[in-house]
Scaffold this motif. Structure first.
Motif, short mmCIF file in Angstrom:
data_model
loop_
_atom_site.label_atom_id
_atom_site.label_comp_id
_atom_site.label_asym_id
_atom_site.label_seq_id
_atom_site.Cartn_x
_atom_site.Cartn_y
_atom_site.Cartn_z
N PHE A 22 -55.67 4.77 -67.54
CA PHE A 22 -55.37 6.15 -67.94
C PHE A 22 -54.66 6.95 -66.84
O PHE A 22 -54.48 8.16 -66.97
N GLY A 23 -54.25 6.27 -65.77
CA GLY A 23 -53.49 6.94 -64.72
C GLY A 23 -54.30 7.92 -63.89
O GLY A 23 -53.72 8.82 -63.28
N ASP A 24 -55.62 7.75 -63.83
CA ASP A 24 -56.48 8.63 -63.06
C ASP A 24 -56.62 8.07 -61.65
O ASP A 24 -57.55 7.31 -61.36
N LEU A 25 -55.71 8.44 -60.76
CA LEU A 25 -55.72 7.90 -59.41
C LEU A 25 -56.94 8.36 -58.62
O LEU A 25 -57.50 7.59 -57.84
N ARG A 26 -57.35 9.60 -58.81
CA ARG A 26 -58.52 10.10 -58.07
C ARG A 26 -59.78 9.35 -58.47
O ARG A 26 -60.59 8.99 -57.61
N GLY A 27 -59.96 9.13 -59.77
CA GLY A 27 -61.11 8.36 -60.22
C GLY A 27 -61.06 6.92 -59.73
O GLY A 27 -62.08 6.34 -59.34
N CYS A 54 -65.43 -0.89 -51.54
CA CYS A 54 -65.31 -1.15 -50.11
C CYS A 54 -66.66 -0.97 -49.40
O CYS A 54 -66.93 -1.66 -48.42
N SER A 55 -67.50 -0.06 -49.89
CA SER A 55 -68.83 0.11 -49.32
C SER A 55 -69.71 -1.10 -49.64
O SER A 55 -70.51 -1.53 -48.82
N LEU A 56 -69.55 -1.63 -50.85
CA LEU A 56 -70.35 -2.79 -51.27
C LEU A 56 -69.89 -4.06 -50.58
O LEU A 56 -70.70 -4.93 -50.24
N HIS A 57 -68.57 -4.18 -50.36
CA HIS A 57 -67.99 -5.36 -49.70
C HIS A 57 -67.10 -4.89 -48.54
O HIS A 57 -65.88 -4.86 -48.66
N PRO A 58 -67.71 -4.50 -47.42
CA PRO A 58 -66.94 -3.87 -46.34
C PRO A 58 -65.94 -4.78 -45.65
O PRO A 58 -65.07 -4.29 -44.93
N TYR A 59 -66.04 -6.10 -45.85
CA TYR A 59 -65.12 -7.02 -45.19
C TYR A 59 -64.19 -7.71 -46.18
O TYR A 59 -63.65 -8.79 -45.89
N HIS A 60 -63.99 -7.11 -47.33
CA HIS A 60 -63.10 -7.68 -48.35
C HIS A 60 -61.73 -7.03 -48.20
O HIS A 60 -61.52 -5.87 -48.58
N GLN A 61 -60.79 -7.78 -47.63
CA GLN A 61 -59.49 -7.20 -47.28
C GLN A 61 -58.71 -6.70 -48.49
O GLN A 61 -57.98 -5.70 -48.41
N TRP A 62 -58.89 -7.36 -49.65
CA TRP A 62 -58.09 -6.98 -50.81
C TRP A 62 -58.56 -5.67 -51.44
O TRP A 62 -57.77 -4.93 -52.02
N TYR A 63 -59.86 -5.37 -51.36
CA TYR A 63 -60.35 -4.08 -51.84
C TYR A 63 -59.78 -2.95 -50.99
O TYR A 63 -59.39 -1.90 -51.51
N TRP A 64 -59.76 -3.17 -49.68
CA TRP A 64 -59.19 -2.16 -48.79
C TRP A 64 -57.69 -1.99 -49.04
O TRP A 64 -57.17 -0.87 -49.01
N MET A 65 -57.01 -3.09 -49.32
CA MET A 65 -55.57 -3.02 -49.58
C MET A 65 -55.30 -2.26 -50.87
O MET A 65 -54.38 -1.43 -50.95
N LYS A 66 -56.10 -2.53 -51.89
CA LYS A 66 -55.94 -1.84 -53.17
C LYS A 66 -56.22 -0.34 -53.01
O LYS A 66 -55.51 0.50 -53.57
N LEU A 67 -57.24 -0.02 -52.24
CA LEU A 67 -57.56 1.39 -51.98
C LEU A 67 -56.42 2.07 -51.22
O LEU A 67 -56.04 3.21 -51.53
N LEU A 119 -51.74 5.78 -51.27
CA LEU A 119 -50.31 5.98 -51.05
C LEU A 119 -49.63 6.47 -52.34
O LEU A 119 -48.78 7.37 -52.30
N HIS A 120 -50.02 5.88 -53.46
CA HIS A 120 -49.46 6.29 -54.75
C HIS A 120 -49.82 7.74 -55.06
O HIS A 120 -48.99 8.53 -55.52
N LEU A 121 -51.08 8.12 -54.79
CA LEU A 121 -51.50 9.51 -55.02
C LEU A 121 -50.75 10.46 -54.10
O LEU A 121 -50.34 11.55 -54.52
N LEU A 122 -50.54 10.05 -52.85
CA LEU A 122 -49.79 10.89 -51.91
C LEU A 122 -48.38 11.13 -52.40
O LEU A 122 -47.86 12.26 -52.34
N GLN A 123 -47.73 10.08 -52.90
CA GLN A 123 -46.37 10.22 -53.42
C GLN A 123 -46.35 11.13 -54.65
O GLN A 123 -45.40 11.89 -54.85
#
Length: 312
Positions: free
Chosen positions: A140-145, A154-167, A172-176
């Motif tokens: 639904f395009g809800d970037l904040r949600g 990221c809190s549940l899996h603090p060492y999962h690089q792909w979750y951090w990358m997606k976040l 960045l998308h929200l900033l743009q």
């Protein structure tokens, strides 16, 4: 003095006992099902058979993207699930949530994720639920949600690089989006009042942009650190994916243009818990369910970035 072997039990030297004859068993006949057997009329009163039929109908309709038909079948299926069968119930509720999402009914989809959240009993359940909720917000395009749920991942899996990358990419998308010029036409009003209102809006937008900008920098730095740490354990296409992601993170940080002092302070904070002992495989199953919330992300990383007096 005993002679070696003189104390052996006589039963050792007895003849082998006869094995009982094998019990005759009837041959196994596999059940044969016709193609799309679940589409036929239901002629059974067995609740378990009804549950199976509706489940197959729903999954088949969902695969064919007949989401309303799938939703109807899932709704019928859940009526025949025993109270103790939580696995099938969770599977059906997830299917219903996805159907509501594809049908454009966001509130109904999210209401089912709340039910699933209450039923989550381990890290795997919660991880699947957060993935589902993220997909709904993204649909639904809800970037904040989406960002809020990714922070929980990221809190549940603090060492999962792909979750951090997606976040990081979501920030960045929200900033743009926030940086894009917006024009809101309307009837002419008092210029002075209009000017004050516009100034307040611009000030609020600038504050949010700065907030999202810093969070994007933080997440790209964290994902880059994790990728570099795990790079030595990877090979083949996994290594190629990591190298590609590292280049993307570097390009994003060049685009964001943080000051060198800012980048250094962020790196120091995000590097503190990247200790080899804590990153062992037995620590990758998550930090547990108790008390997991958005505040975990805030307290563990975000507030410490702010306390480090990072310059925006």
């Amino acid at each position: 003095m005993e002679v070696f072997g003189s104390t052996f039990d006589d039963s050792v030297f007895e003849g082998a006992r006869e094995k009982p004859s094998a019990v005759s068993q009837s041959p196994y006949n596999a059940k044969l099902c016709e193609v799309e057997w679940f589409s036929e009329n239901i002629d059974t009163e067995d609740p378990l058979e009804k549950q199976k039929i509706f489940k197959f109908r729903a999954d088949f309709a969902y695969r064919r993207k007949n989401f309303q038909e799938a939703l109807n079948a899932y709704t019928s299926c859940i009526l025949y699930i025993p109270d103790g069968n939580l696995t099938i119930r969770r599977d059906i509720l997830e299917g219903m949530a996805r159907c509501w999402c594809h049908l454009g009914r966001r509130e109904e989809a999210l209401s089912l994720t709340e039910i699933l959240k209450n039923d989550a009993s381990n890290t795997c359940h919660l991880t699947c639920l957060l993935h589902l909720t993220t997909n709904i917000h993204e649909h639904f395009g809800d970037l904040r949600g989406q960002i809020e749920i990714l922070q929980q991942l990221c809190s549940l899996h603090p060492y999962h690089q792909w979750y951090w990358m997606k976040l990081a990419e979501s920030c960045l998308h929200l900033l743009q989006t926030l940086s894009a010029p917006t024009v809101t036409p309307g009837p002419p009003q008092d210029e002075e009042a209009d000017g004050h209102k516009g100034a307040r809006i611009q000030e609020r937008l600038k504050g949010e942009r700065d907030h999202v900008w810093l969070k994007a920098c933080m997440c790209f730095v964290r994902s880059r650190l994790l990728l570099r740490t795990l790079k030595g354990q990877q090979s083949s296409f996994v290594l190629q994916n990591s190298e590609r992601a590292m280049r993307k993170a570097d390009e994003a940080l060049q685009y964001l243009e943080p000051r060198e002092t800012t980048l250094q302070r962020i790196t120091e904070v995000m590097l503190e818990d990247l200790v080899a002992e804590r990153m062992k495989e037995d620590h990758l199953d998550g930090e547990g369910l108790a008390g997991l919330s958005l505040n975990d992300f805030q307290d563990r990383w975000w507030n410490r970035i702010l306390q480090a007096e990072v310059l925006i």
